[in-house]
Design a protein around this motif. Structure first.
Motif, PDB file in Angstrom:
ATOM      1  N   ARG A 166      -6.548  -2.418  -3.526  1.00 55.73           N
ATOM      2  CA  ARG A 166      -5.527  -1.573  -3.369  1.00 55.73           C
ATOM      3  C   ARG A 166      -6.319  -0.782  -5.002  1.00 55.73           C
ATOM      4  O   ARG A 166      -5.633   0.386  -4.592  1.00 55.73           O
ATOM      5  N   ASP A 222      -5.710   3.421  -4.697  1.00 58.09           N
ATOM      6  CA  ASP A 222      -4.603   4.067  -5.195  1.00 58.09           C
ATOM      7  C   ASP A 222      -5.425   4.950  -6.122  1.00 58.09           C
ATOM      8  O   ASP A 222      -4.919   5.898  -5.836  1.00 58.09           O
ATOM      9  N   VAL A 247      -0.138   8.158  -5.470  1.00 58.54           N
ATOM     10  CA  VAL A 247      -1.651   8.401  -5.518  1.00 58.54           C
ATOM     11  C   VAL A 247      -1.822  10.108  -5.421  1.00 58.54           C
ATOM     12  O   VAL A 247      -1.010  10.153  -4.407  1.00 58.54           O
ATOM     13  N   GLU A 283       1.104  -1.259  -0.132  1.00 59.29           N
ATOM     14  CA  GLU A 283      -0.394   0.008  -0.482  1.00 59.29           C
ATOM     15  C   GLU A 283       0.817   1.151  -0.173  1.00 59.29           C
ATOM     16  O   GLU A 283       1.903   1.720   0.763  1.00 59.29           O
ATOM     17  N   THR A 284       0.360   1.977  -1.068  1.00 54.68           N
ATOM     18  CA  THR A 284       1.332   3.538  -0.993  1.00 54.68           C
ATOM     19  C   THR A 284       0.415   4.695  -0.719  1.00 54.68           C
ATOM     20  O   THR A 284       0.685   6.019  -0.803  1.00 54.68           O
ATOM     21  N   ASN A 285      -1.420   4.774  -0.468  1.00 55.34           N
ATOM     22  CA  ASN A 285      -1.617   5.238  -0.573  1.00 55.34           C
ATOM     23  C   ASN A 285      -1.752   6.024   1.189  1.00 55.34           C
ATOM     24  O   ASN A 285      -1.082   5.507   2.477  1.00 55.34           O
ATOM     25  N   PRO A 286      -1.225   7.469   0.816  1.00 62.03           N
ATOM     26  CA  PRO A 286      -1.396   8.417   2.285  1.00 62.03           C
ATOM     27  C   PRO A 286      -1.774   8.163   3.446  1.00 62.03           C
ATOM     28  O   PRO A 286      -1.240   8.447   4.263  1.00 62.03           O
ATOM     29  N   LEU A 287      -3.220   8.030   2.761  1.00 58.18           N
ATOM     30  CA  LEU A 287      -3.890   8.246   4.077  1.00 58.18           C
ATOM     31  C   LEU A 287      -3.793   6.371   5.027  1.00 58.18           C
ATOM     32  O   LEU A 287      -4.457   6.712   5.903  1.00 58.18           O
ATOM     33  N   PHE A 288      -3.086   5.638   4.355  1.00 56.27           N
ATOM     34  CA  PHE A 288      -2.764   4.710   4.969  1.00 56.27           C
ATOM     35  C   PHE A 288      -1.444   4.905   5.944  1.00 56.27           C
ATOM     36  O   PHE A 288      -0.510   3.503   6.388  1.00 56.27           O
ATOM     37  N   PRO A 348      -8.968  14.094   5.168  1.00 58.41           N
ATOM     38  CA  PRO A 348     -10.310  14.182   5.484  1.00 58.41           C
ATOM     39  C   PRO A 348     -10.081  13.513   7.217  1.00 58.41           C
ATOM     40  O   PRO A 348     -11.863  13.847   7.828  1.00 58.41           O
ATOM     41  N   TYR A 349      -9.392  12.327   7.801  1.00 55.30           N
ATOM     42  CA  TYR A 349      -9.597  12.212   8.867  1.00 55.30           C
ATOM     43  C   TYR A 349      -8.829  12.284   9.381  1.00 55.30           C
ATOM     44  O   TYR A 349      -8.669  11.493  10.836  1.00 55.30           O
ATOM     45  N   PRO A 391      -7.323   9.979  -1.135  1.00 55.32           N
ATOM     46  CA  PRO A 391      -6.957   9.760   0.252  1.00 55.32           C
ATOM     47  C   PRO A 391      -8.815  10.435   0.213  1.00 55.32           C
ATOM     48  O   PRO A 391      -9.224  10.413   1.570  1.00 55.32           O
ATOM     49  N   PRO A 444      -8.689  -1.311   3.633  1.00 55.54           N
ATOM     50  CA  PRO A 444     -10.436  -1.459   4.253  1.00 55.54           C
ATOM     51  C   PRO A 444      -9.791  -2.842   4.046  1.00 55.54           C
ATOM     52  O   PRO A 444     -10.317  -3.753   4.901  1.00 55.54           O
TER      53      PRO A 444
END
Lengths: 155, 145
Positions: B72, B76, B2, A40-45, A55-56, B80, A63
């Motif tokens: 994912r 992605d 992302v 995973e690379t989404n900065p949210l995670f 947003p959080y 966000p 998920p």
């Protein structure tokens, strides 16, 4: 044309009964490890600093971490049919986010057991619904899983 | 990298993809992390011997792990501020260790629901034999510009 009902046995009394599977705290380390393994690379995670302005207001769990949780043995429909069992499908509903430190509890029921006959023969489906709630009792996710029992061709 | 995607930027017919090779160490790490208590039942996911003991030619990837990789792909793509509402996947055939896979997304519908930008996508994994072991549908809410 008459359709012959396939014969299979299962525990009818189990349908709809809720079983608590267990609880687990979703630590920041658990989220970090899941992201590392799944790439995973989404900065949210993954990125505390970036997620703080998101947003959080903080990192949340991907998920997939929630529906990967295996917190205990679920109910058994005791299906007597076929020699092989396969995972046929999975449907996940995401209702709320899971944050580091949340304690997630899973409850599972067998929703349905039914047979279908098609070109490849008869298959018996078992549909389980697992609901995941947090420590406030809020539903964060629900997963419906279909397992199929079938006979194996020994030709 | 992302990036944030907005409802106004997407149209039915748009496609996107990621590549993934199901390597044994990654699968073993996932199984250890999530199925540590599964014991011998998890052998088909981690070793040739375990796979052959249940009549499979090669070790396979747990279905939920493959679903996580499709998830994912979507998270992605949406960025966000997007929200994944549902993902519904059919497992059509096993994903084997060593498979080189494309995870693909295809936008099939966009609509506004109570002010929210809702996007419907077909998602699937395609292996290097031209098969689609996983196929499904995801519903995503994207922010407005």
């Amino acid at each position: 044309m008459t359709t012959e009902q396939p014969v299979f046995e299962y525990d009818r009394d189990i349908i709809g009964k809720q079983f608590e599977l267990g609880s687990q705290e979703i630590t920041r380390e658990r989220i970090r490890r899941f992201c590392e393994v799944l790439g995973e690379t989404n900065p949210l995670f993954t990125d505390d600093e970036a997620a703080a302005s998101g947003p959080y207001g903080a990192v949340i769990a991907p998920p997939g971490l929630v529906y990967s949780l295996q917190l205990g043995q679920g109910p058994d429909a005791k299906v007597v049919f076929g020699q092989a069992t396969f995972h046929a499908g999975e449907r996940a509903e995401l209702h709320d986010v899971v944050r580091p430190g949340d304690v997630v509890t899973a409850r599972q029921q067998i929703k349905d057991v039914f047979a279908k006959t098609g070109r490849s023969g008869t298959m018996v489906f078992v549909v389980r619904r697992t609901e995941f709630t947090n420590q406030h009792g809020t539903l964060v996710a629900a997963v419906e899983q279909s397992m199929v029992h079938r006979e194996v061709n020994r030709g | 990298m992302v990036e944030q995607r907005y409802f106004e930027q997407v149209d039915p017919g748009d496609e996107f993809e990621e590549q993934w090779t199901a390597e044994t160490p990654q699968v073993a790490a996932y199984v250890e992390m999530n199925m540590g208590g599964a014991g011998a039942a998890s052998g088909r996911f981690t070793s040739q011997e375990g796979a052959e003991s249940v009549g499979m030619r090669k070790p396979i990837v747990p279905g939920v792990m493959s679903m996580c990789l499709l998830t994912r792909l979507v998270t992605d793509w949406m960025g966000p501020q997007g929200k994944l509402r549902t993902i519904d996947v059919d497992f059509r055939r096993p994903v084997e260790h060593g498979d080189q896979l494309r995870a693909l997304g295809l936008i099939t519908d966009t609509e506004e629901q109570d002010g929210a930008g809702i996007v419907k996508l077909d998602v699937y994994l395609e292996n290097d034999r031209g098969e689609r072991p996983l196929q499904g549908v995801a519903i995503v809410e994207l922010p407005r510009q």
